[in-house]
Design a protein around this motif. Structure first.
Motif, PDB file in Angstrom:
ATOM      1  N   ILE A  41      42.343  45.113  39.706  1.00 10.65           N
ATOM      2  CA  ILE A  41      43.232  46.101  39.099  1.00 10.65           C
ATOM      3  C   ILE A  41      44.362  46.406  40.078  1.00 10.65           C
ATOM      4  CG2 ILE A  41      41.416  47.101  37.663  1.00 10.65           C
ATOM      5  CD1 ILE A  41      41.206  49.388  39.682  1.00 10.65           C
ATOM      6  N   THR A  42      45.356  47.154  39.582  1.00  9.63           N
ATOM      7  CA  THR A  42      46.521  47.436  40.428  1.00  9.63           C
ATOM      8  C   THR A  42      46.833  48.910  40.561  1.00  9.63           C
ATOM      9  OG1 THR A  42      47.966  47.157  38.515  1.00  9.63           O
ATOM     10  CG2 THR A  42      47.607  45.203  39.896  1.00  9.63           C
ATOM     11  N   SER A  43      46.050  49.779  39.909  1.00  6.88           N
ATOM     12  CA  SER A  43      46.387  51.197  39.985  1.00  6.88           C
ATOM     13  C   SER A  43      45.131  52.052  39.864  1.00  6.88           C
ATOM     14  CB  SER A  43      47.374  51.569  38.880  1.00  6.88           C
ATOM     15  OG  SER A  43      46.729  51.566  37.630  1.00  6.88           O
ATOM     16  N   ARG A  44      45.273  53.290  40.289  1.00  8.35           N
ATOM     17  CA  ARG A  44      44.193  54.279  40.209  1.00  8.35           C
ATOM     18  C   ARG A  44      43.794  54.547  38.758  1.00  8.35           C
ATOM     19  NH1 ARG A  44      44.022  58.060  44.531  1.00  8.35           N
ATOM     20  NH2 ARG A  44      42.461  59.738  44.268  1.00  8.35           N
ATOM     21  N   ALA A  45      44.792  54.475  37.841  1.00 11.37           N
ATOM     22  CA  ALA A  45      44.508  54.776  36.440  1.00 11.37           C
ATOM     23  C   ALA A  45      43.533  53.785  35.823  1.00 11.37           C
ATOM     24  CB  ALA A  45      45.815  54.778  35.646  1.00 11.37           C
ATOM     25  N   ALA A  46      43.432  52.582  36.385  1.00 11.06           N
ATOM     26  CA  ALA A  46      42.548  51.565  35.813  1.00 11.06           C
ATOM     27  C   ALA A  46      41.121  51.662  36.331  1.00 11.06           C
ATOM     28  CB  ALA A  46      43.114  50.179  36.103  1.00 11.06           C
ATOM     29  N   LEU A  47      40.869  52.577  37.272  1.00  8.66           N
ATOM     30  CA  LEU A  47      39.519  52.667  37.859  1.00  8.66           C
ATOM     31  C   LEU A  47      38.472  53.039  36.816  1.00  8.66           C
ATOM     32  CD1 LEU A  47      40.096  54.361  41.336  1.00  8.66           C
ATOM     33  CD2 LEU A  47      38.971  52.164  40.916  1.00  8.66           C
ATOM     34  N   ARG A  48      38.783  54.014  35.989  1.00  3.75           N
ATOM     35  CA  ARG A  48      37.789  54.484  35.008  1.00  3.75           C
ATOM     36  C   ARG A  48      37.333  53.336  34.117  1.00  3.75           C
ATOM     37  NH1 ARG A  48      36.147  59.271  32.628  1.00  3.75           N
ATOM     38  NH2 ARG A  48      37.573  60.457  33.939  1.00  3.75           N
ATOM     39  N   ASP A  49      38.293  52.523  33.646  1.00  3.69           N
ATOM     40  CA  ASP A  49      37.921  51.414  32.778  1.00  3.69           C
ATOM     41  C   ASP A  49      37.175  50.336  33.543  1.00  3.69           C
ATOM     42  OD1 ASP A  49      38.301  50.426  29.968  1.00  3.69           O
ATOM     43  OD2 ASP A  49      39.132  48.715  31.066  1.00  3.69           O
ATOM     44  N   ALA A  50      37.618  50.080  34.800  1.00  7.08           N
ATOM     45  CA  ALA A  50      36.961  49.046  35.594  1.00  7.08           C
ATOM     46  C   ALA A  50      35.521  49.400  35.907  1.00  7.08           C
ATOM     47  CB  ALA A  50      37.738  48.821  36.895  1.00  7.08           C
ATOM     48  N   LEU A  51      35.236  50.685  36.066  1.00 11.35           N
ATOM     49  CA  LEU A  51      33.879  51.144  36.363  1.00 11.35           C
ATOM     50  C   LEU A  51      33.227  51.747  35.111  1.00 11.35           C
ATOM     51  CD1 LEU A  51      34.709  52.929  39.736  1.00 11.35           C
ATOM     52  CD2 LEU A  51      33.758  50.649  39.446  1.00 11.35           C
ATOM     53  N   GLY A  52      33.712  51.318  33.943  1.00 13.00           N
ATOM     54  CA  GLY A  52      33.340  51.960  32.687  1.00 13.00           C
ATOM     55  C   GLY A  52      31.860  52.055  32.438  1.00 13.00           C
ATOM     56  N   SER A  53      31.112  50.986  32.645  1.00 16.14           N
ATOM     57  CA  SER A  53      29.677  51.007  32.334  1.00 16.14           C
ATOM     58  C   SER A  53      28.945  52.024  33.175  1.00 16.14           C
ATOM     59  CB  SER A  53      29.090  49.609  32.554  1.00 16.14           C
ATOM     60  OG  SER A  53      29.282  49.200  33.901  1.00 16.14           O
ATOM     61  N   GLU A 103      50.981  54.624  41.745  1.00 20.02           N
ATOM     62  CA  GLU A 103      49.631  54.371  42.265  1.00 20.02           C
ATOM     63  C   GLU A 103      48.581  55.275  41.625  1.00 20.02           C
ATOM     64  OE1 GLU A 103      50.427  52.863  46.833  1.00 20.02           O
ATOM     65  OE2 GLU A 103      50.354  55.024  46.435  1.00 20.02           O
ATOM     66  N   GLY A 104      49.016  56.301  40.892  1.00 14.73           N
ATOM     67  CA  GLY A 104      48.063  57.253  40.328  1.00 14.73           C
ATOM     68  C   GLY A 104      47.632  58.323  41.308  1.00 14.73           C
ATOM     69  N   ASP A 105      48.329  58.483  42.413  1.00 14.12           N
ATOM     70  CA  ASP A 105      48.018  59.517  43.407  1.00 14.12           C
ATOM     71  C   ASP A 105      48.864  60.752  43.058  1.00 14.12           C
ATOM     72  OD1 ASP A 105      47.459  61.099  45.574  1.00 14.12           O
ATOM     73  OD2 ASP A 105      47.874  59.550  47.076  1.00 14.12           O
ATOM     74  N   CYS A 139      31.952  41.368  41.180  1.00 16.15           N
ATOM     75  CA  CYS A 139      33.093  42.157  41.677  1.00 16.15           C
ATOM     76  C   CYS A 139      32.615  43.509  42.183  1.00 16.15           C
ATOM     77  CB  CYS A 139      34.123  42.337  40.581  1.00 16.15           C
ATOM     78  SG  CYS A 139      34.991  40.820  40.111  1.00 16.15           S
ATOM     79  N   LEU A 140      31.739  44.155  41.410  1.00 18.40           N
ATOM     80  CA  LEU A 140      31.236  45.454  41.828  1.00 18.40           C
ATOM     81  C   LEU A 140      30.396  45.329  43.085  1.00 18.40           C
ATOM     82  CD1 LEU A 140      30.243  46.910  38.333  1.00 18.40           C
ATOM     83  CD2 LEU A 140      32.241  47.490  39.705  1.00 18.40           C
ATOM     84  N   TYR A 197      43.005  51.239  48.574  1.00 22.95           N
ATOM     85  CA  TYR A 197      43.914  50.103  48.666  1.00 22.95           C
ATOM     86  C   TYR A 197      43.142  48.784  48.725  1.00 22.95           C
ATOM     87  CZ  TYR A 197      47.860  47.281  50.318  1.00 22.95           C
ATOM     88  OH  TYR A 197      48.831  46.322  50.453  1.00 22.95           O
ATOM     89  N   ARG A 198      41.919  48.822  49.386  1.00 21.17           N
ATOM     90  CA  ARG A 198      41.080  47.625  49.449  1.00 21.17           C
ATOM     91  C   ARG A 198      40.242  47.442  48.184  1.00 21.17           C
ATOM     92  NH1 ARG A 198      40.694  49.490  54.855  1.00 21.17           N
ATOM     93  NH2 ARG A 198      38.764  50.629  54.425  1.00 21.17           N
ATOM     94  N   VAL A 199      39.974  48.542  47.493  1.00 23.95           N
ATOM     95  CA  VAL A 199      39.150  48.464  46.284  1.00 23.95           C
ATOM     96  C   VAL A 199      39.891  47.770  45.148  1.00 23.95           C
ATOM     97  CG1 VAL A 199      38.172  49.878  44.418  1.00 23.95           C
ATOM     98  CG2 VAL A 199      37.653  50.428  46.804  1.00 23.95           C
ATOM     99  N   PHE A 200      41.164  48.087  44.961  1.00 28.23           N
ATOM    100  CA  PHE A 200      41.904  47.589  43.801  1.00 28.23           C
ATOM    101  C   PHE A 200      41.845  46.063  43.657  1.00 28.23           C
ATOM    102  CE2 PHE A 200      44.943  51.507  43.661  1.00 28.23           C
ATOM    103  CZ  PHE A 200      43.890  52.289  43.229  1.00 28.23           C
TER     104      PHE A 200
END
Length: 924
Positions: free
Chosen positions: A909-921, A696-698, A861-862, A901-904
């Motif tokens: 996305i499926t993991s914490r590691a993907a947050l940075r890219d998902a919120l990249g801009s 989960e990236g925790d 999505c955002l 858990y609700r944000v993913f």
């Protein structure tokens, strides 16, 4: 039912169904089930006649009660006419037949392996003309043969082979659960009964005719056999002025017994020598009817029995010219009318006839004596050993029990009862094992070592009671030692091996140190294999050097080892990560052991198969194996093995990203194991928590779980997960800013010599050293060692994680282009394995390295995120832990986790590691 001028009376519906069975386009199996004498054999004859007219090759066999305990005897009889074709099969299938039919030594094949070999043989035999296999009295086939026949019968559709089986409905057999189509064969109707009786016996006195119809109850054999008996009795009764209904025939008995009485009158009229000849034939399973077949080995050949043939008791086999019984009931009647002394004498003769066959000789010897006889007991013991190696542990228990009964000395009786109890425990018969040790009264009021062994075994595997089991086993070993034992013996070795298993499950330093001290005091009384278990099962970090080489030597004779010994060595192979070399053996033998052999060993075999499937990335297969194991352990009430299976399923779920399921299983295992002190399982529970949090990236949660197994810079003694979670602890420490702890732990692995213990530990150690290295040259060297290690490919999940870390380092140190190849290898491996969170993490790094990737989430999505969810997502993408985010926003870490858990899913996305890219801009 009887054939009159080619017609079967009263069987029109059965004839129609069987005609369709023969003339159908594709092969299949069918079971005819009915009472004794109802006409199954006549219907089988009819089908064989039809098939011969349709250019089929017909092979017939008949089950005999005398061979029902001989493993694979029935299969040998069935396939005997085809054995000349075996040499045309491939090597593996030919070896399977050679082993089960005693033509060579080796590990007995599993039901699946042997079944496939039989299908191959049948397909070869049917390549020239269709094949019909006809089995009469299938209820007397041995268990091993029934399992194979059932396996084959369920797979005959689509080929030119048909299987027809006749079964008595009053005798349970393995065919009852074989899931083959059935055709019930019921008694004849009143009208058909009258027609058959009148055709065969015209002009009967009306009273006798009515009596026979009433007593036969539609049973064709009774309609054919009772008239001559009743009319002879009727004439005698008339001479005495009695009613023909009172002829002395026990008409109040069940029908088969009434018929046996009819045959008994004919048997009693025979000469003594002829009766003795028939008895020897009956006790050795000479065939009955036309489908006599070939038994495993040779059967007794009846001679000088023309008188019995003249009285309608015997027929002549048209193929061999030998005498055979006219009907199975004749054979039963011959045995039942003989005295006990006559039966023993016949068995003694038969034991001499089969003096070259270990198992058959022992069976007849055991039945030939009533008083203790050490020679016979030893023969039964040898037969039990043979049965165990052939995958028939259930049979071995019976033979060892009989051997104990025939033992002359109290010591030998106690030893053999202990052996029977041990094999019963391995076969999953825990109640039977307890009963056997309770029957050992030779030790007075004190418990025998075998009794202690069985009680501790049950306590461990039924309830996970490591504490009391260890206490009792230790005391029993000390008593043997203090009693002046001078050389190893079977009981002591079993006690030592169980103590080692208990210590492994306890995974407690104090317990292991006591065990080492006790085994040290025994010296050479401990066998070499037990020393391997002591080093591999306990603390592989400190005692694992050299185990691999010793293990290879011990497993050189793999095919000659008993199943429980093979399994123990397999567990040692798991601890030094060489299990893959032996997995094929476990896969070949596990089905056989589940059905008729050592069920408890089969449970561990399935664990080992699952572990290797997890290691090499066959995760779907591992899931199926785990579920099969869970079903088996639950069915046999092996609670320890059931929770052990839950633990492995939980670890697999965590690796695959199914974290909710993983945590459910983690809680199940921990709740059961921790109060009982089963440290082996609580460590796996902690490993589940670590892996789920990493997935989960925790990383903060992952670190806390990891240090529950072992502290940074050390490897807790006798904690088998300490070395296995090496990479987990290092990764979690690095991601939470604990670089000093991470480096210290990696160096500790190197100093402990873990790369020399196993290939997996080499991969983990080099990977951990690379991740924590501050010197670029050292990092490059260690990554190269890890990724090019000869054994690295056998652990694709760990290798992909090392490559992911390497790719990230390359991107930062050498630029985006340099990282792409390594990151691509990692992403592709994670995708093949089926772990979406890890695959998404690698893809995110690939996108950061400039490789084409998935588009960023849309504004919609955002916009779907609440203000609080967006704020938490931003902080998490910035690298903060749940605890740190909670401190900033005055929330509990659990609440932060719930929001994430609700944000993913909202961001796709499926993991914490993907947050940075998902919120990249926004982050930019």
């Amino acid at each position: 039912m009887e054939s009159i001028d080619g017609a079967l009376i009263g069987r029109e519906s059965e004839q129609e169904a069987l005609s369709g069975f023969v003339t159908g386009t594709w092969g299949r199996a069918l079971v005819l089930r009915g009472d004794a004498g109802v006409g199954k054999s006549t219907l089988l004859d009819h089908v064989a006649y039809l098939a011969s007219g349709k250019e089929h090759r017909v092979i017939r066999a008949v089950g005999v009660e005398a061979e029902s305990e001989l493993p694979f005897a029935g299969l040998h009889q069935f396939l005997h006419p085809l054995l000349s074709c075996v040499n045309q099969l491939d090597d593996s299938h030919r070896r399977a037949f050679d082993v089960v039919f005693g033509r060579s030594e080796g590990a007995p094949p599993s039901v699946m392996t042997l079944g496939i070999a039989v299908l191959d043989l049948l397909s070869l035999a049917a390549s020239r003309k269709p094949l019909l296999l006809v089995l009469d009295d299938g209820q007397w086939f041995d268990t091993s043969s029934i399992e194979v026949c059932g396996f084959v019968g369920r797979r005959l559709s689509g080929g030119p082979v048909r299987l027809l089986v006749g079964l008595r409905s009053d005798v349970p057999s393995g065919f009852d659960t074989a899931a083959l189509p059935q055709l019930p064969v019921t008694t004849l109707s009143e009208k058909a009964s009258e027609r058959l009786l009148d055709l065969r016996n015209p002009g009967l006195d009306p009273r006798i005719r009515r009596l026979i119809l009433d007593e036969a109850q539609g049973n064709p054999l009774a309609l054919l056999e009772l008239p001559s008996h009743v009319t002879r009795g009727g004439r005698a009764a008339s001479d005495r002025g009695e009613s023909p209904g009172h002829t002395g025939t026990p008409l109040s008995l069940p029908l088969p017994l009434r018929l046996q009485h009819v045959y008994g009158a004919r048997i009693a009229a025979l000469d003594d020598a002829v009766r003795a000849e028939l008895l020897r034939g009956a006790l050795d399973g000479v065939g009955a009817g036309t489908a006599t077949g070939h038994g495993r080995g040779t059967r007794y050949r009846m001679t000088d029995a023309d008188e019995a043939a003249a009285r309608g008791l015997l027929d002549i086999d048209p193929l061999s010219g030998d005498f055979v019984f006219r009907h199975p009931l004749v054979r039963s009647a011959v045995v039942q009318t003989a005295t006990a002394g006559q039966r023993r004498a016949a068995h003694a003769v038969l034991a001499h006839v089969h003096r070259e066959d270990v198992e058959r000789r022992a069976i007849h010897l055991a039945a030939s004596v009533i008083d203790p006889d050490e020679r016979v007991a030893a023969a039964l013991e040898a037969a039990a050993d043979s049965a165990t190696l052939r995958g028939a542990s259930l049979t071995a228990v019976s033979w060892l029990t009989r051997a104990a009964e025939l033992s002359r000395s109290h010591e030998e009786r106690s030893r053999r009862l202990g052996d029977a109890a041990f094999v019963a425990g391995q076969a999953g018969l825990l109640d039977r094992a307890r009963q056997l040790v309770r029957s050992d009264t030779t030790t007075g009021t004190s418990e025998s070592p075998a009794s202690v062994l069985t009680s501790a075994y049950v306590a461990l595997y039924e309830d996970g009671d490591v504490r009391s089991a260890q206490c009792h086993i230790t005391a029993a070993i000390e008593n043997i030692r203090d009693g002046g034992a001078r050389e190893p013996n079977e009981v002591l070795t079993r006690l030592v091996n169980l103590l080692l298993a208990i210590s492994q499950y306890a995974s407690d330093k104090t317990s292991w140190e006591r065990t080492h001290e006790l085994l040290g005091s025994l010296g050479d009384l401990v066998c070499p294999n037990s020393r391997i278990y002591e080093d591999a099962w306990g603390d592989v970090v400190r005692r694992g050097t050299g185990v691999r080489e010793r293990l290879e030597r011990a497993l050189a004779g793999l095919h000659t080892l008993e199943p429980w010994e093979t399994t123990r060595l397999g567990v040692a192979a798991y601890h030094v990560d060489t299990l893959g070399q032996y997995r094929s053996h476990f896969q070949r033998t596990v089905d056989r052991e589940v059905e008729t052999g050592a069920v408890a060993s089969a449970m561990t075999m399935l664990h080992l198969i699952m572990l290797d499937q997890m290691a090499v990335g066959e995760w779907d297969e591992a899931e199926r194996t785990g579920q099969r194991t869970l079903d088996l352990t639950t069915a046999h009430d092996y609670a320890l093995f059931a929770h052990h299976t839950h633990a492995y399923l939980g670890l697999l779920a965590a690796m695959r990203g199914r974290t909710e399921r993983a945590r459910e299983l983690q809680a199940t295992v921990d709740t059961w194991a921790r109060p009982r002190g089963v440290g082996f399982l609580t460590q796996i529970a902690d490993a589940i928590g670590t892996t789920a949090a990493l997935t989960e990236g925790d990383y903060e949660a992952a670190y806390l779980h990891a240090i529950g197994v072992t502290s940074p810079g050390t490897f807790t003694s006798y904690a088998h997960q300490a070395s296995r979670t090496l990479l987990d602890l290092v990764e979690a420490a690095l991601h939470t800013g604990r670089t000093e702890q991470a480096r210290r732990h990696a160096l500790a692995a190197h100093h402990a010599g873990l790369p020399a213990v196993s290939p997996r530990l080499a991969l983990l150690t080099y990977g951990a050293l690379a991740m924590t290295a501050t010197d670029p040259a050292e990092a490059d060297d260690m990554y190269h060692r890890a990724e090019t290690h000869p054994g690295a490919a056998g652990f694709p999940f760990e290798l992909a994680r090392v490559r992911l870390a390497h790719g990230i380092r390359l991107r930062h140190a050498q630029g985006r282009k340099a990282a792409r190849h390594t990151l691509t290898l990692a992403a592709e491996a994670f995708e093949r394995l089926g772990t979406p969170p890890w695959a998404e993490r690698a893809r995110a790094e690939l996108r950061a390295a400039g490789a084409p990737g998935s588009p960023s989430p849309s504004a919609a999505c955002l916009a779907a995120l609440t203000w609080q969810e967006r704020r938490i997502a931003d902080l998490a993408a910035g690298g903060l832990t749940n605890k740190e985010i909670g401190a900033r926003m005055h929330l509990s870490p659990r609440t932060v986790g719930s929001h994430l858990y609700r944000v993913f899913p909202k961001l796709g996305i499926t993991s914490r590691a993907a947050l940075r890219d998902a919120l990249g801009s926004r982050m930019t």
